[in-house]
Design a protein around this motif. Structure first.
Motif, mmCIF file in Angstrom:
data_model
loop_
_atom_site.group_PDB
_atom_site.id
_atom_site.type_symbol
_atom_site.label_atom_id
_atom_site.label_comp_id
_atom_site.label_asym_id
_atom_site.label_seq_id
_atom_site.Cartn_x
_atom_site.Cartn_y
_atom_site.Cartn_z
ATOM 1 N N PHE A 46 -22.845 -26.837 8.045
ATOM 2 C CA PHE A 46 -21.865 -25.877 7.552
ATOM 3 C C PHE A 46 -21.322 -25.055 8.701
ATOM 4 C CE2 PHE A 46 -21.083 -21.281 6.666
ATOM 5 C CZ PHE A 46 -20.199 -21.377 5.447
ATOM 6 N N PRO A 47 -20.254 -24.762 8.949
ATOM 7 C CA PRO A 47 -19.113 -24.907 8.014
ATOM 8 C C PRO A 47 -18.357 -26.413 8.576
ATOM 9 C CG PRO A 47 -18.442 -23.485 9.527
ATOM 10 C CD PRO A 47 -19.774 -23.696 9.951
ATOM 11 N N PHE A 81 -19.955 -13.739 8.684
ATOM 12 C CA PHE A 81 -20.538 -15.022 9.009
ATOM 13 C C PHE A 81 -19.189 -15.718 9.938
ATOM 14 C CE2 PHE A 81 -21.030 -19.887 9.368
ATOM 15 C CZ PHE A 81 -22.203 -19.761 9.898
ATOM 16 N N ALA A 82 -18.390 -15.920 9.519
ATOM 17 C CA ALA A 82 -17.147 -16.695 10.152
ATOM 18 C C ALA A 82 -16.953 -15.923 11.595
ATOM 19 C CB ALA A 82 -15.871 -16.837 9.483
ATOM 20 N N PHE A 83 -16.893 -14.554 11.349
ATOM 21 C CA PHE A 83 -16.645 -13.806 12.677
ATOM 22 C C PHE A 83 -18.103 -14.016 13.592
ATOM 23 C CE2 PHE A 83 -14.334 -11.866 9.184
ATOM 24 C CZ PHE A 83 -13.040 -11.529 9.802
ATOM 25 N N GLU A 103 -16.875 -10.990 1.758
ATOM 26 C CA GLU A 103 -17.615 -11.721 0.710
ATOM 27 C C GLU A 103 -16.786 -12.656 0.056
ATOM 28 O OE1 GLU A 103 -19.135 -8.422 -1.752
ATOM 29 O OE2 GLU A 103 -17.056 -8.267 -2.989
ATOM 30 N N GLY A 104 -17.331 -13.100 -1.175
ATOM 31 C CA GLY A 104 -16.681 -14.092 -1.828
ATOM 32 C C GLY A 104 -16.942 -15.317 -1.610
ATOM 33 N N ARG A 105 -16.737 -15.725 -0.308
ATOM 34 C CA ARG A 105 -16.965 -17.152 0.211
ATOM 35 C C ARG A 105 -18.321 -17.231 1.000
ATOM 36 N NH1 ARG A 105 -11.808 -18.749 3.331
ATOM 37 N NH2 ARG A 105 -13.038 -20.484 3.740
ATOM 38 N N ARG A 106 -18.819 -18.153 1.236
ATOM 39 C CA ARG A 106 -20.003 -18.216 2.123
ATOM 40 C C ARG A 106 -19.634 -17.912 3.664
ATOM 41 N NH1 ARG A 106 -23.964 -23.269 3.393
ATOM 42 N NH2 ARG A 106 -25.288 -22.305 4.946
ATOM 43 N N LEU A 107 -18.414 -18.424 3.987
ATOM 44 C CA LEU A 107 -18.031 -18.381 5.154
ATOM 45 C C LEU A 107 -17.672 -16.788 5.384
ATOM 46 C CD1 LEU A 107 -16.927 -20.151 7.601
ATOM 47 C CD2 LEU A 107 -14.755 -20.017 6.736
ATOM 48 N N LEU A 108 -17.264 -16.134 4.627
ATOM 49 C CA LEU A 108 -17.198 -14.564 4.785
ATOM 50 C C LEU A 108 -18.496 -13.586 4.580
ATOM 51 C CD1 LEU A 108 -13.920 -14.182 2.783
ATOM 52 C CD2 LEU A 108 -14.239 -14.636 5.080
ATOM 53 N N GLN A 109 -19.509 -14.148 3.939
ATOM 54 C CA GLN A 109 -20.444 -13.348 3.661
ATOM 55 C C GLN A 109 -21.366 -12.652 4.885
ATOM 56 O OE1 GLN A 109 -21.232 -12.792 0.231
ATOM 57 N NE2 GLN A 109 -22.799 -11.133 1.268
ATOM 58 N N ASP A 110 -21.476 -11.522 4.917
ATOM 59 C CA ASP A 110 -21.991 -10.863 6.055
ATOM 60 C C ASP A 110 -21.250 -10.952 7.535
ATOM 61 O OD1 ASP A 110 -24.159 -9.575 4.532
ATOM 62 O OD2 ASP A 110 -25.060 -11.420 4.624
ATOM 63 N N ALA A 117 -27.148 -16.960 11.681
ATOM 64 C CA ALA A 117 -27.826 -18.075 11.934
ATOM 65 C C ALA A 117 -27.078 -19.178 11.626
ATOM 66 C CB ALA A 117 -29.340 -18.179 11.407
ATOM 67 N N LEU A 118 -27.120 -20.336 12.580
ATOM 68 C CA LEU A 118 -26.249 -21.499 12.317
ATOM 69 C C LEU A 118 -26.964 -22.317 11.787
ATOM 70 C CD1 LEU A 118 -24.776 -21.202 15.910
ATOM 71 C CD2 LEU A 118 -23.644 -20.577 14.076
ATOM 72 N N ASP A 119 -26.250 -23.495 11.286
ATOM 73 C CA ASP A 119 -26.941 -24.601 10.268
ATOM 74 C C ASP A 119 -27.991 -25.415 10.730
ATOM 75 O OD1 ASP A 119 -25.527 -26.454 12.259
ATOM 76 O OD2 ASP A 119 -23.976 -27.235 10.864
ATOM 77 N N ASN A 120 -28.130 -25.504 12.154
ATOM 78 C CA ASN A 120 -29.380 -26.149 12.537
ATOM 79 C C ASN A 120 -30.724 -25.330 12.288
ATOM 80 O OD1 ASN A 120 -29.588 -25.165 15.280
ATOM 81 N ND2 ASN A 120 -27.706 -26.189 15.758
ATOM 82 N N GLU A 121 -30.426 -24.260 12.089
ATOM 83 C CA GLU A 121 -31.541 -23.249 12.277
ATOM 84 C C GLU A 121 -32.135 -23.208 10.821
ATOM 85 O OE1 GLU A 121 -31.036 -19.505 14.479
ATOM 86 O OE2 GLU A 121 -28.933 -20.331 14.794
#
Length: 445
Positions: A385-386, A136-138, A127-134, A199-203
């Motif tokens: 994103f990202p 997502f980056a993984f 958490e703390g960055r959108r990339l980390l939330q839930d 979900a990825l950005d185009n969705e």
């Protein structure tokens, strides 16, 4: 953040899901690359595809860039190879000429990166960055590896030689088969998602889309049905083809789906090194958009648009909401769909009754990617994103949409909102189609 906060039950559930998905994706990549010798790994089996060893090291490089360096803030593992494995710097046709990592070096590299990634995962606050939330980056990296695993599976289909991949047969169709087509009611539905965590950005974002009433086939077009198009001279009759499709058919010399050949006793196909009679009850696969469109015209129907496909796959008339999958919101199981390379072929048309949509449409997920007659454009409110290179740089090209996944698509890399795209001439992918048609006024209830 304290250690207790870092490992609260909610984050631990995400961490466990990520760890399991990373492990499963790596097991698949390893199996696809361990199935052949080093000569096969470095060979280019088609100019449309990279050598398998490039895909393997590219998977590790993307994982290093996003999870080790960005999320983890760690020192680079192999900064010197970033350019070699940048997909936008080198075309697939040119990659065999690059000073790539050897098979042994590539395997060692991805192992080293993965060890660091599991340490990053254990320490990440998620958490703390959108990339980390839930996570997502993984999740993005899991999907990236699974997408390349499907690409590697397509490379296996292109390689010559004895079979090296094996899997059990898919389930048979449940009889009686459903009605040939069903009416999808007109009106607005929610397309895309603003809530699915991976979900990825185009969705994104979710948008309200109006679709007029239409009919869609309950199952994909089968090989047997496609054979009737061949027997009727469909490839020689310009009437059924668009101008672009006819020009490509002539230039490329298309006479049948890729990997098919005619023999004295009928049609045969080669599937992962196995030559076999074309099974008439399976969905047709390895056809390009132009072939699908020509068949649809010959059959007196058309291909669905992308919004029509998604409405058929997700809309529940009883509640008015859009589901995550045709059968509901729960993750796919072996009862729902032919996914994850569990089988090395599509299941017969009519299989997977448990995976049907509320309207009774089957096999919308898995088996074959389905061509849609829509171009690749962003939804209103789209934001890259990202990074722009995942979707944005492809908008506005000659791409046509593919939806639903194939037998080679992993469950982590597909959902009812997932959008795939490719050039309309591509056939090495696991692509098929189903038909749709407009609803006449008297047919709308």
């Amino acid at each position: 953040m304290t250690s207790t906060d870092l490992h609260d039950p909610g984050r631990e559930a995400v961490r466990a899901r990520v760890a399991a998905a990373l492990t499963r994706s790596r097991a698949r990549s390893t199996a696809l690359t361990d199935a052949v010798d080093d000569d096969d790994l470095v060979r280019q089996h088609s100019k449309l595809m990279s050598p398998l060893v490039w895909d393997l090291a590219h998977i590790g490089n993307q994982e290093e860039l996003w999870l080790v360096r960005d999320v983890g803030g760690r020192e680079p593992v192999r900064e010197d190879i970033d350019n070699l494995y940048d997909a936008f710097q080198h075309s697939r046709a040119s990659r065999p000429g690059l000073p790539l990592l050897s098979p042994a070096e590539a395997r060692g590299y991805v192992r080293q990166v993965r060890e660091k990634v599991f340490d990053v995962l254990d320490r990440s606050p998620l958490e703390g960055r959108r990339l980390l939330q839930d996570g997502f980056a993984f999740g993005m990296i899991v999907q990236h590896e699974q997408q390349h695993a499907e690409t590697m599976l397509a490379t296996h289909q292109l390689r010559l030689g004895a079979p090296v991949l094996h899997a059990p047969e898919p389930p048979r169709a449940v009889v009686p088969l459903p009605e040939r087509e069903v009416l999808v009611p007109g009106g607005e539905f929610t397309m895309g998602t603003s809530t699915d965590p991976w979900a990825l950005d185009n969705e994104r974002p979710a948008v309200g889309v109006h679709v007029d009433a239409f009919f869609i086939d309950t199952v994909p077009v089968s090989n047997g049905e496609y054979l009737a198009f061949l027997d009727a001279g469909g490839y020689d009759d310009e009437r059924w083809w668009s101008a672009a499709g006819w020009a490509h058919r002539q230039k490329a010399g298309l006479v049948a789906p890729r990997f098919w050949e005619r023999a004295e006793d009928g049609w045969y196909r080669t599937r992962f090194g196995v030559r076999e009679p074309v099974p008439v009850d399976e969905p047709v696969v390895h056809v390009c958009f132009h072939e699908a469109q020509a068949y649809a015209a010959w059959a007196g129907k058309r291909l669905p648009t992308e919004p029509e496909w998604e409405k058929a796959a997700r809309f529940d008339p009883a509640t008015g909401r859009s589901r995550r999958f045709p059968w509901g919101d729960e993750e796919p199981t072996a009862e729902h769909a032919n996914l994850g390379q569990r089988h090395l072929r599509p299941a017969p048309v009519g299989a997977y009754a448990a995976g049907a949509s509320p309207l009774g449409v089957r096999q919308l997920m898995g088996d074959v990617w389905e061509w849609c007659d829509s171009d690749f454009h962003p939804y209103p409110g789209f934001a890259a994103f990202p990074y722009r290179e995942y979707s944005e740089v492809f908008f506005g090209g000659d791409y046509k949409m593919l939806r639903g996944g194939s037998f080679g698509t992993d469950a982590d890399a597909v959902r009812g909102t997932f959008r795939n795209w490719d050039h309309p001439i591509r056939r090495q992918i696991f692509s098929g189609f189903r038909l749709a048609r407009d609803a006449a006024p008297h047919e709308v209830r």
